[in-house]
Design a protein around this motif. Structure first.
Motif, PDB file in Angstrom:
ATOM      1  N   ASN A   1       0.807  -1.222   0.000  1.00 41.01           N
ATOM      2  CA  ASN A   1       0.000   0.000   0.000  1.00 41.01           C
ATOM      3  C   ASN A   1       0.838   1.270   0.000  1.00 41.01           C
ATOM      4  O   ASN A   1       0.370   2.318  -0.448  1.00 41.01           O
ATOM      5  N   ALA A   2       2.056   1.189   0.525  1.00 42.46           N
ATOM      6  CA  ALA A   2       2.914   2.376   0.613  1.00 42.46           C
ATOM      7  C   ALA A   2       3.650   2.596  -0.701  1.00 42.46           C
ATOM      8  O   ALA A   2       4.866   2.408  -0.794  1.00 42.46           O
ATOM      9  N   GLN A   3       2.902   2.979  -1.724  1.00 40.08           N
ATOM     10  CA  GLN A   3       3.510   3.242  -3.032  1.00 40.08           C
ATOM     11  C   GLN A   3       2.733   4.318  -3.761  1.00 40.08           C
ATOM     12  O   GLN A   3       1.698   4.793  -3.278  1.00 40.08           O
ATOM     13  N   LEU A   4       3.245   4.735  -4.893  1.00 36.04           N
ATOM     14  CA  LEU A   4       2.774   5.957  -5.532  1.00 36.04           C
ATOM     15  C   LEU A   4       1.329   5.900  -6.041  1.00 36.04           C
ATOM     16  O   LEU A   4       0.666   6.924  -6.130  1.00 36.04           O
ATOM     17  N   THR A   5       0.828   4.710  -6.384  1.00 29.48           N
ATOM     18  CA  THR A   5      -0.570   4.623  -6.799  1.00 29.48           C
ATOM     19  C   THR A   5      -1.485   4.984  -5.636  1.00 29.48           C
ATOM     20  O   THR A   5      -2.520   5.625  -5.817  1.00 29.48           O
ATOM     21  N   THR A   6      -1.101   4.565  -4.449  1.00 34.13           N
ATOM     22  CA  THR A   6      -1.874   4.906  -3.252  1.00 34.13           C
ATOM     23  C   THR A   6      -1.861   6.412  -3.031  1.00 34.13           C
ATOM     24  O   THR A   6      -2.875   7.014  -2.671  1.00 34.13           O
ATOM     25  N   LEU A   7      -0.702   7.013  -3.212  1.00 30.38           N
ATOM     26  CA  LEU A   7      -0.587   8.464  -3.075  1.00 30.38           C
ATOM     27  C   LEU A   7      -1.548   9.170  -4.022  1.00 30.38           C
ATOM     28  O   LEU A   7      -2.213  10.142  -3.651  1.00 30.38           O
ATOM     29  N   ALA A   8      -1.632   8.685  -5.254  1.00 37.47           N
ATOM     30  CA  ALA A   8      -2.545   9.278  -6.228  1.00 37.47           C
ATOM     31  C   ALA A   8      -3.989   9.169  -5.772  1.00 37.47           C
ATOM     32  O   ALA A   8      -4.804  10.067  -6.010  1.00 37.47           O
ATOM     33  N   THR A   9      -4.340   8.067  -5.098  1.00 41.05           N
ATOM     34  CA  THR A   9      -5.697   7.881  -4.592  1.00 41.05           C
ATOM     35  C   THR A   9      -6.049   8.944  -3.566  1.00 41.05           C
ATOM     36  O   THR A   9      -7.204   9.368  -3.461  1.00 41.05           O
ATOM     37  N   GLY A  10      -5.063   9.385  -2.804  1.00 40.18           N
ATOM     38  CA  GLY A  10      -5.300  10.413  -1.796  1.00 40.18           C
ATOM     39  C   GLY A  10      -5.566  11.789  -2.375  1.00 40.18           C
ATOM     40  O   GLY A  10      -5.920  12.720  -1.635  1.00 40.18           O
ATOM     41  N   MET A  11      -5.409  11.941  -3.684  1.00 38.53           N
ATOM     42  CA  MET A  11      -5.631  13.235  -4.340  1.00 38.53           C
ATOM     43  C   MET A  11      -7.025  13.339  -4.969  1.00 38.53           C
ATOM     44  O   MET A  11      -7.370  14.363  -5.551  1.00 38.53           O
ATOM     45  N   LEU A  12      -7.841  12.286  -4.835  1.00 42.20           N
ATOM     46  CA  LEU A  12      -9.152  12.278  -5.482  1.00 42.20           C
ATOM     47  C   LEU A  12     -10.059  13.370  -4.941  1.00 42.20           C
ATOM     48  O   LEU A  12     -10.727  14.078  -5.695  1.00 42.20           O
ATOM     49  N   GLY A  13     -10.123  13.514  -3.620  1.00 40.41           N
ATOM     50  CA  GLY A  13     -10.984  14.521  -3.019  1.00 40.41           C
ATOM     51  C   GLY A  13     -10.531  15.927  -3.349  1.00 40.41           C
ATOM     52  O   GLY A  13     -11.343  16.808  -3.667  1.00 40.41           O
ATOM     53  N   ALA A  14      -9.218  16.151  -3.275  1.00 35.19           N
ATOM     54  CA  ALA A  14      -8.670  17.478  -3.569  1.00 35.19           C
ATOM     55  C   ALA A  14      -8.960  17.887  -5.004  1.00 35.19           C
ATOM     56  O   ALA A  14      -9.185  19.069  -5.288  1.00 35.19           O
ATOM     57  N   ALA A  15      -8.963  16.920  -5.925  1.00 35.05           N
ATOM     58  CA  ALA A  15      -9.240  17.225  -7.328  1.00 35.05           C
ATOM     59  C   ALA A  15     -10.649  17.779  -7.514  1.00 35.05           C
ATOM     60  O   ALA A  15     -10.930  18.463  -8.493  1.00 35.05           O
ATOM     61  N   LEU A  16     -11.540  17.493  -6.530  1.00 32.37           N
ATOM     62  CA  LEU A  16     -12.923  17.979  -6.604  1.00 32.37           C
ATOM     63  C   LEU A  16     -13.169  19.146  -5.657  1.00 32.37           C
ATOM     64  O   LEU A  16     -14.318  19.567  -5.466  1.00 32.37           O
ATOM     65  N   GLY A  17     -12.097  19.650  -5.035  1.00 36.16           N
ATOM     66  CA  GLY A  17     -12.235  20.828  -4.193  1.00 36.16           C
ATOM     67  C   GLY A  17     -12.231  20.601  -2.704  1.00 36.16           C
ATOM     68  O   GLY A  17     -12.446  21.547  -1.928  1.00 36.16           O
ATOM     69  N   ALA A  18     -11.998  19.372  -2.247  1.00 35.31           N
ATOM     70  CA  ALA A  18     -11.968  19.104  -0.806  1.00 35.31           C
ATOM     71  C   ALA A  18     -10.737  19.727  -0.172  1.00 35.31           C
ATOM     72  O   ALA A  18      -9.662  19.754  -0.772  1.00 35.31           O
ATOM     73  N   SER A  19     -10.867  20.187   1.056  1.00 34.42           N
ATOM     74  CA  SER A  19      -9.715  20.704   1.784  1.00 34.42           C
ATOM     75  C   SER A  19      -8.861  19.544   2.278  1.00 34.42           C
ATOM     76  O   SER A  19      -9.294  18.382   2.282  1.00 34.42           O
TER      77      SER A  19
END
Length: 487
Positions: A44-62
């Motif tokens: 889980n500690a790899q870059l695809t997981t990191l990208a998953t953490g950007m899903l909310g921010a891409a839609l405007g989440a803080s």
């Protein structure tokens, strides 16, 4: 001893693994449950997981909103995965082979096909990201070439098998802690966020639920094959220990990288995952972004390996369910190769924005896996309580039948029950629309499938199944171990 009762000498760990869907004999079991932590942490500690953490921010989440969604989503998804992991040491079987008890000798093919599709999908995204890293760090813009190289390396490790994968993940965990661990601490100190990112002002359910669903799906996505990586542990392994180490590895590895992804997205709005990591690292220490990306490549290759290995077992299960085959090293190698090539072709042919595609994929994955995990866990922990006639799982038309209508019906009704509640980029259910776009399909699917299966399971004749299990155990065959929650 194999599933057919014949004896075999323990295979040396250094050799290419010969097991696939067959039962792992007691004499070949080794290891401790703590080995599950680095395996699942690094997966889980790899870059695809990191990208998953950007899903909310891409839609405007803080950032704060994303962190709450990530932690809750990972906790919900991972708890189911952890309970599946505890089944491995008790039964010594791959997860989908065990699922024949709920869905039937041939009925399990439906679930296996879903799992293979999801695993190949994950690998397509993993390879796209890994190739992008290589292009960014080498300057050689030849993604198709890098897909081939990455696939070859991952496939080689998958062919060597279980023990080599565990060992690799242990060493990669140390590499990750030295590189991304230092970067995370330094970034938190050196790169302050805007105050608005640390508040819930302007909170919106849409971005929050997208991030929650993505995190939950990511944690749950390992469930269909998590016990594939615990089945070599001795049967006396504490179920609680296997559960805790698996949960800790998946949750900490996933939540850490997703939160880091949300942090990067909060710093650099609209940036791609790789550019964000590089820019953040360079802001901490000029020139370090290059080396941090390089350090992330082995993790991406290893998770592709983990997926190839597991999908190969599902593929063998599919073939065996219609045309029984003798599990062998050659069969497993062939299956690994087919899965690896499928992911390679998918990466070569894929187009579109990474985050947009990955978000939709995770949502659909969550929907199709939830009813299965509900049926499987209810059967294991509440209906049969860990007692299975292991030998019968390999018998066409045996005590578990060819088509497990109870499991299939519970799965199908769970899917149907979720439809009015789903929220996707291409369809929103009427109930979800009336609720303002709030997605509760996960909980509906879990509840409906569990309730339906519990009701249908009341008609099961468990007496004959337990008699066969006891006869098998007394004859020295695969043992049936009763689940004991205190272990």
């Amino acid at each position: 001893m194999t599933a057919d009762g014949s004896t075999t000498a323990p295979a040396p760990v250094r050799a290419i693994e010969s097991k696939s869907i067959d039962w792992v004999p007691i004499g070949e079991r080794r290891g401790r449950p703590r080995t599950l932590f680095p395996l699942w942490f690094m997966s889980n500690a790899q870059l695809t997981t990191l990208a998953t953490g950007m899903l909310g921010a891409a839609l405007g989440a803080s950032f704060l909103s994303s962190v709450i969604a990530i932690v809750l989503g990972m906790a919900v998804g991972t708890v189911f995965t952890a309970f599946h992991s505890a089944q491995g040491p008790q039964l010594g079987l791959p997860q989908m082979i065990q699922s024949r008890a709920q869905f039937g000798y041939r009925g399990v093919v439906l679930i296996c096909a879903v799992v293979v599709f999801s695993i190949v999908g994950f690998n397509i995204f993993n390879q796209m990201l890994a190739a992008d890293v290589v292009v960014m760090t080498t300057g050689i813009d030849a993604p198709d070439l890098w897909y081939v190289v990455i696939t070859a390396l991952a496939l080689l490790l998958a062919i060597w098998g279980y023990h080599w994968i565990h060992a690799t993940q242990k060493w990669l965990t140390a590499l990750f802690l030295v590189t991304f661990g230092v970067f995370t601490v330094a970034a938190a100190i050196v790169l302050p966020l805007d105050a608005a990112q640390l508040s819930l002002e302007g909170f919106a359910w849409g971005p929050f639920l997208v991030q929650f669903g993505g995190a939950a799906a990511y944690g749950l996505g390992w469930a269909p094959y998590v016990s594939d990586y615990s089945r070599y542990l001795p049967p006396q392994t504490s179920s609680r220990a296997a559960l805790v180490h698996t949960f800790g590895g998946v949750f900490l590895g996933g939540a850490w990288l997703m939160v880091l992804g949300a942090f990067v997205a909060a710093l650099y709005a609209g940036v791609s995952p790789l550019e964000g990591v590089r820019d953040a690292a360079d802001a901490v220490l000029p020139g370090s972004g290059f080396w941090l990306l390089i350090a992330g490549i082995p993790g991406l290759i290893s998770v592709i390996t983990v997926n190839i290995y597991a999908a190969a077992l599902e593929l063998v299960t599919i073939v065996d369910s219609f045309r029984p085959i003798t599990p062998s090293r050659r069969v497993r190698i062939l299956a690994c190769t087919v899965v690896g090539v499928a992911g390679l072709l998918g990466a070569v042919l894929s187009t579109g924005e990474f985050l947009d595609n990955f978000s939709s994929f995770l949502v659909v994955l969550l929907y199709v896996l939830v009813p299965w995990t509900s049926v499987n866990l209810v059967d294991y922990y509440f209906v049969r309580r860990g007692r299975y006639a292991v030998r019968e799982i390999f018998v066409p038309g045996g005590v578990y039948g060819n088509w497990g209508w109870r499991g299939l019906l519970a799965y199908g009704l769970g899917i149907l029950a979720m439809v009015p509640f789903v929220v996707t980029s291409f369809f929103t259910g009427p109930v979800a629309t009336a609720m303002g776009g709030i997605d509760v399909a996960l909980f509906v699917g879990l509840g409906v499938s569990a309730l339906v299966y519990l009701l249908l399971a009341r008609s099961l004749d468990l007496g004959e199944e337990r008699r066969l299990a006891e006869e098998d155990a007394h004859a020295g065959g695969p043992s049936s171990v009763a689940f004991d929650g205190s272990r």
